[in-house]
Scaffold this motif. Structure first.
Motif, PDB file in Angstrom:
ATOM      1  N   ILE A  36      11.116  -1.414  -3.952  1.00 33.74           N
ATOM      2  CA  ILE A  36      10.784  -2.648  -3.238  1.00 33.74           C
ATOM      3  C   ILE A  36      10.822  -2.413  -1.739  1.00 33.74           C
ATOM      4  O   ILE A  36       9.902  -2.798  -1.006  1.00 33.74           O
ATOM      5  CB  ILE A  36      11.724  -3.798  -3.657  1.00 33.74           C
ATOM      6  CG1 ILE A  36      11.396  -4.233  -5.087  1.00 33.74           C
ATOM      7  CG2 ILE A  36      11.632  -4.977  -2.689  1.00 33.74           C
ATOM      8  CD1 ILE A  36      12.425  -5.147  -5.718  1.00 33.74           C
ATOM      9  N   PHE A  39       7.733  -0.282  -0.813  1.00 34.81           N
ATOM     10  CA  PHE A  39       6.484  -1.047  -0.812  1.00 34.81           C
ATOM     11  C   PHE A  39       6.441  -2.032   0.350  1.00 34.81           C
ATOM     12  O   PHE A  39       5.377  -2.257   0.937  1.00 34.81           O
ATOM     13  CB  PHE A  39       6.267  -1.763  -2.148  1.00 34.81           C
ATOM     14  CG  PHE A  39       5.968  -0.828  -3.288  1.00 34.81           C
ATOM     15  CD1 PHE A  39       4.951   0.110  -3.188  1.00 34.81           C
ATOM     16  CD2 PHE A  39       6.706  -0.876  -4.454  1.00 34.81           C
ATOM     17  CE1 PHE A  39       4.673   0.981  -4.235  1.00 34.81           C
ATOM     18  CE2 PHE A  39       6.431  -0.017  -5.507  1.00 34.81           C
ATOM     19  CZ  PHE A  39       5.419   0.919  -5.398  1.00 34.81           C
ATOM     20  N   MET A  40       7.577  -2.601   0.708  1.00 33.30           N
ATOM     21  CA  MET A  40       7.614  -3.513   1.865  1.00 33.30           C
ATOM     22  C   MET A  40       7.332  -2.750   3.160  1.00 33.30           C
ATOM     23  O   MET A  40       6.682  -3.276   4.063  1.00 33.30           O
ATOM     24  CB  MET A  40       8.952  -4.254   1.936  1.00 33.30           C
ATOM     25  CG  MET A  40       9.102  -5.335   0.880  1.00 33.30           C
ATOM     26  SD  MET A  40       7.737  -6.550   0.833  1.00 33.30           S
ATOM     27  CE  MET A  40       7.864  -7.264   2.466  1.00 33.30           C
ATOM     28  N   TYR A  43       3.665  -2.462   3.178  1.00 32.53           N
ATOM     29  CA  TYR A  43       3.048  -3.773   3.419  1.00 32.53           C
ATOM     30  C   TYR A  43       3.175  -4.183   4.884  1.00 32.53           C
ATOM     31  O   TYR A  43       2.251  -4.786   5.445  1.00 32.53           O
ATOM     32  CB  TYR A  43       3.689  -4.811   2.498  1.00 32.53           C
ATOM     33  CG  TYR A  43       2.985  -6.135   2.455  1.00 32.53           C
ATOM     34  CD1 TYR A  43       1.670  -6.229   2.000  1.00 32.53           C
ATOM     35  CD2 TYR A  43       3.627  -7.300   2.837  1.00 32.53           C
ATOM     36  CE1 TYR A  43       1.019  -7.455   1.942  1.00 32.53           C
ATOM     37  CE2 TYR A  43       2.987  -8.528   2.782  1.00 32.53           C
ATOM     38  CZ  TYR A  43       1.683  -8.598   2.342  1.00 32.53           C
ATOM     39  OH  TYR A  43       1.035  -9.816   2.289  1.00 32.53           O
ATOM     40  N   LEU A  63       4.610  -4.057  -5.914  1.00 33.59           N
ATOM     41  CA  LEU A  63       5.834  -4.781  -5.578  1.00 33.59           C
ATOM     42  C   LEU A  63       6.209  -5.721  -6.720  1.00 33.59           C
ATOM     43  O   LEU A  63       7.383  -5.802  -7.123  1.00 33.59           O
ATOM     44  CB  LEU A  63       5.606  -5.563  -4.281  1.00 33.59           C
ATOM     45  CG  LEU A  63       6.783  -6.222  -3.611  1.00 33.59           C
ATOM     46  CD1 LEU A  63       7.843  -5.202  -3.229  1.00 33.59           C
ATOM     47  CD2 LEU A  63       6.316  -6.967  -2.371  1.00 33.59           C
ATOM     48  N   SER A  79       5.050 -12.475  -5.061  1.00 37.19           N
ATOM     49  CA  SER A  79       4.193 -11.315  -4.770  1.00 37.19           C
ATOM     50  C   SER A  79       2.881 -11.382  -5.553  1.00 37.19           C
ATOM     51  O   SER A  79       1.815 -11.108  -4.999  1.00 37.19           O
ATOM     52  CB  SER A  79       4.928 -10.001  -5.014  1.00 37.19           C
ATOM     53  OG  SER A  79       5.348  -9.884  -6.343  1.00 37.19           O
TER      54      SER A  79
END
Length: 141
Positions: A36, A39-40, A43, A63, A79
């Protein structure tokens, strides 16, 4: 009306891709919290407005997988819901599956039925894979 942007600068895309590959490896290793965060990180590199970029669909879907594995239904709903707003999101059967599962677990049965049915109609039982059989049963009910 402005056109939807679909391609990032190649250098930025490559950077995001490398980070997401690391996140995918973490998912496979069941390091969901770490995935997580990874992936953040990816992003955060996507330019605003984030929903205009194809890469956002990909990142938010991954995510959502991590949130699904953790049973974090609120975060999965968020998400997957945002991913639906991104390019190709609303026609992605896998996003319908994950959003439907989030709705199901949160007790929102009408939208759960709608989303799970869309996933089933698009891809059949195969899309449910090894997930709990209750989702497929609900989609078929």
């Amino acid at each position: 009306m402005t056109a939807t942007k679909t391609a990032l600068d190649p250098k930025l895309f490559k950077k995001i891709e490398i980070i997401c590959e690391k996140g995918e490896e973490q998912l496979e290793s069941e390091q969901y919290d770490t995935a997580i965060e990874t992936f953040m990180e990816a992003y955060d590199l996507v330019p605003e407005p984030k929903i205009h970029w194809n890469v956002s669909t990909w990142i938010l879907t991954a995510l959502g997988d991590a949130h699904f594995m953790l049973g974090d239904w609120d975060s999965l709903e968020e998400s997957a819901g945002f991913a639906m707003l991104c390019p190709e999101g609303a026609v992605n059967p896998y996003l319908h599956l994950r959003l439907g599962q989030a709705h199901f677990e949160l007790g929102n049965m009408e939208p759960a039925k709608e989303q799970l049915t869309k996933a089933f109609e698009a891809e059949g039982a195969e899309i449910f894979g090894d997930d709990d059989a209750k989702y497929l049963a609900f989609a078929q009910a």
